[in-house]
Design a protein around this motif. Structure first.
Motif, PDB file in Angstrom:
ATOM      1  N   ALA A 154       0.833  -1.205   0.000  1.00 40.81           N
ATOM      2  CA  ALA A 154       0.000   0.000   0.000  1.00 40.81           C
ATOM      3  C   ALA A 154       0.868   1.255   0.000  1.00 40.81           C
ATOM      4  O   ALA A 154       1.800   1.388   0.808  1.00 40.81           O
ATOM      5  CB  ALA A 154      -0.911  -0.003   1.228  1.00 40.81           C
ATOM      6  N   GLY A 155       0.586   2.156  -0.937  1.00 42.13           N
ATOM      7  CA  GLY A 155       1.337   3.407  -1.033  1.00 42.13           C
ATOM      8  C   GLY A 155       2.612   3.303  -1.827  1.00 42.13           C
ATOM      9  O   GLY A 155       3.394   4.246  -1.867  1.00 42.13           O
ATOM     10  N   CYS A 156       2.833   2.154  -2.495  1.00 44.79           N
ATOM     11  CA  CYS A 156       4.066   1.941  -3.257  1.00 44.79           C
ATOM     12  C   CYS A 156       3.759   1.687  -4.730  1.00 44.79           C
ATOM     13  O   CYS A 156       2.681   1.215  -5.083  1.00 44.79           O
ATOM     14  CB  CYS A 156       4.854   0.753  -2.702  1.00 44.79           C
ATOM     15  N   SER A 157       4.727   2.008  -5.576  1.00 47.34           N
ATOM     16  CA  SER A 157       4.668   1.655  -6.990  1.00 47.34           C
ATOM     17  C   SER A 157       5.623   0.502  -7.247  1.00 47.34           C
ATOM     18  O   SER A 157       6.556   0.270  -6.474  1.00 47.34           O
ATOM     19  CB  SER A 157       5.044   2.856  -7.863  1.00 47.34           C
ATOM     20  N   VAL A 158       5.394  -0.234  -8.338  1.00 49.91           N
ATOM     21  CA  VAL A 158       6.206  -1.413  -8.662  1.00 49.91           C
ATOM     22  C   VAL A 158       6.709  -1.312 -10.090  1.00 49.91           C
ATOM     23  O   VAL A 158       5.963  -0.929 -10.996  1.00 49.91           O
ATOM     24  CB  VAL A 158       5.379  -2.718  -8.518  1.00 49.91           C
ATOM     25  N   HIS A 159       8.001  -1.648 -10.292  1.00 43.07           N
ATOM     26  CA  HIS A 159       8.588  -1.701 -11.631  1.00 43.07           C
ATOM     27  C   HIS A 159       9.303  -3.043 -11.787  1.00 43.07           C
ATOM     28  O   HIS A 159      10.039  -3.469 -10.900  1.00 43.07           O
ATOM     29  CB  HIS A 159       9.583  -0.557 -11.851  1.00 43.07           C
ATOM     30  N   ARG A 160       9.090  -3.683 -12.905  1.00 39.85           N
ATOM     31  CA  ARG A 160       9.770  -4.954 -13.189  1.00 39.85           C
ATOM     32  C   ARG A 160      11.238  -4.690 -13.502  1.00 39.85           C
ATOM     33  O   ARG A 160      11.565  -3.820 -14.305  1.00 39.85           O
ATOM     34  CB  ARG A 160       9.094  -5.640 -14.383  1.00 39.85           C
ATOM     35  N   VAL A 257      14.592 -16.210 -10.998  1.00 39.31           N
ATOM     36  CA  VAL A 257      13.801 -15.577  -9.944  1.00 39.31           C
ATOM     37  C   VAL A 257      13.486 -14.147 -10.368  1.00 39.31           C
ATOM     38  O   VAL A 257      14.396 -13.339 -10.565  1.00 39.31           O
ATOM     39  CB  VAL A 257      14.574 -15.569  -8.610  1.00 39.31           C
ATOM     40  N   PRO A 258      12.195 -13.817 -10.542  1.00 36.31           N
ATOM     41  CA  PRO A 258      11.845 -12.454 -10.959  1.00 36.31           C
ATOM     42  C   PRO A 258      12.107 -11.452  -9.850  1.00 36.31           C
ATOM     43  O   PRO A 258      11.891 -11.738  -8.665  1.00 36.31           O
ATOM     44  CB  PRO A 258      10.344 -12.563 -11.272  1.00 36.31           C
ATOM     45  N   LEU A 259      12.589 -10.291 -10.236  1.00 42.99           N
ATOM     46  CA  LEU A 259      12.847  -9.225  -9.274  1.00 42.99           C
ATOM     47  C   LEU A 259      12.085  -7.968  -9.684  1.00 42.99           C
ATOM     48  O   LEU A 259      11.972  -7.652 -10.874  1.00 42.99           O
ATOM     49  CB  LEU A 259      14.352  -8.925  -9.193  1.00 42.99           C
TER      50      LEU A 259
END
Length: 291
Positions: A154-160, A257-259
């Motif tokens: 919550a409150g975070c963005s995600v980038h592959r 392993v995806p990061l």
């Protein structure tokens, strides 16, 4: 926010970082009693218990929310002061980041060197398994994290970022025709399931004869010394397959392993600069199985 006095929030932040009231008192140059009174006053303001008084202290869910708020305010304050020219020019911004041990031992530090030096950022790195770094984000202990989870806190963005590729390797001194159910195996810690996963995918189990080595460098050295086979990051192997000092048990079936990079959704130049450096470096240094 009148209900959350910033001086009290900052005190809670120091207690969370230092772990005890005594250590927080030393850092703030006040008495432990003063720290206790400030935390109690903040708890009265919020109507919530914020700390479990253990050693080290533990944040409650409400305490985690206040600590996140405090870190965000501190970062925004530092960015605003810099933008207004209110800093002396040598005041660094402190960024806390959670990163897994294998990334730390291979690609992550070179990535941080890509951050423009004029940003004047102090990095505080927290080493944690990639499956658990989001916990530190959720608790407000870090502002960003390298994680295996694509689901944003919550409150975070995600980038592959890409994939960390692991190969099952062994020293020729141990032999190369191994029965995985019997051969000694090196494992990072009890949360590391890569070796067991590799064995399961081959219809067997990894031996109970296992050595726990909770250091990326130590893990690598243990495999190289012939203590057992193990899943080693491709980025760490270098020329050892070519020169014969490592043998790959199954080169056609690595484990990827995806990061992902998760960070707070803040309009912070410092955090944006780090994010840009990390994502650019990951594109160059990590594996894209589909590329």
């Amino acid at each position: 926010m009148t209900d959350l006095p910033l001086d009290l929030v900052r005190t809670l932040l120091v207690v969370a970082d230092e772990g005890t009231f005594d250590a927080a008192a030393s850092a703030l140059h006040v008495t432990p009693s003063a720290i206790s009174q400030r935390v109690k006053a903040l708890e009265q303001r919020t109507g919530r218990v914020l700390l479990i008084r253990t050693k080290p202290v533990r944040l409650t869910e409400s305490g985690q929310a206040v600590v996140r708020f405090g870190r965000q305010m501190a970062l925004l304050e530092a960015d605003t002061r810099a933008e207004l020219g209110l800093t002396t020019g040598d005041e660094p911004v402190r960024l806390t980041i959670a990163v897994n041990a294998d990334s730390l031992a291979t690609w992550f530090l070179p990535a941080l060197t890509r951050v423009p030096p004029e940003q004047k950022i102090c990095f505080e790195l927290h080493r944690e398994d990639q499956d658990h770094t989001t916990t530190l984000l959720r608790e407000g202990l870090v502002m960003a994290a390298v994680t295996s989870s694509p689901d944003p806190v919550a409150g975070c963005s995600v980038h592959r970022l890409g994939h960390m590729r692991y190969l099952a390797v062994v020293s020729p001194a141990l032999g190369t025709d191994l029965d995985l159910a019997e051969a000694p195996v090196v494992v990072f810690d009890r949360r590391d399931d890569l070796q067991d996963r590799f064995a399961r995918e081959r219809g067997t189990i990894a031996s109970r004869l296992r050595h726990y080595v909770p250091s990326s460098e130590g893990f690598f050295d243990a495999v190289a010394a012939g203590m057992g086979w193990g899943m080693v990051p491709l980025a760490q192997i270098g020329d050892r397959l070519r020169d014969g000092s490592f043998v790959c048990l199954d080169p056609d079936h690595p484990i990827d392993v995806p990061l992902f990079w998760q960070q707070w959704k803040l309009d912070s130049p410092a955090l944006a600069a780090v994010s840009a450096a990390i994502t650019t470096a990951a594109a160059d240094l990590l594996v894209d199985p589909q590329g």
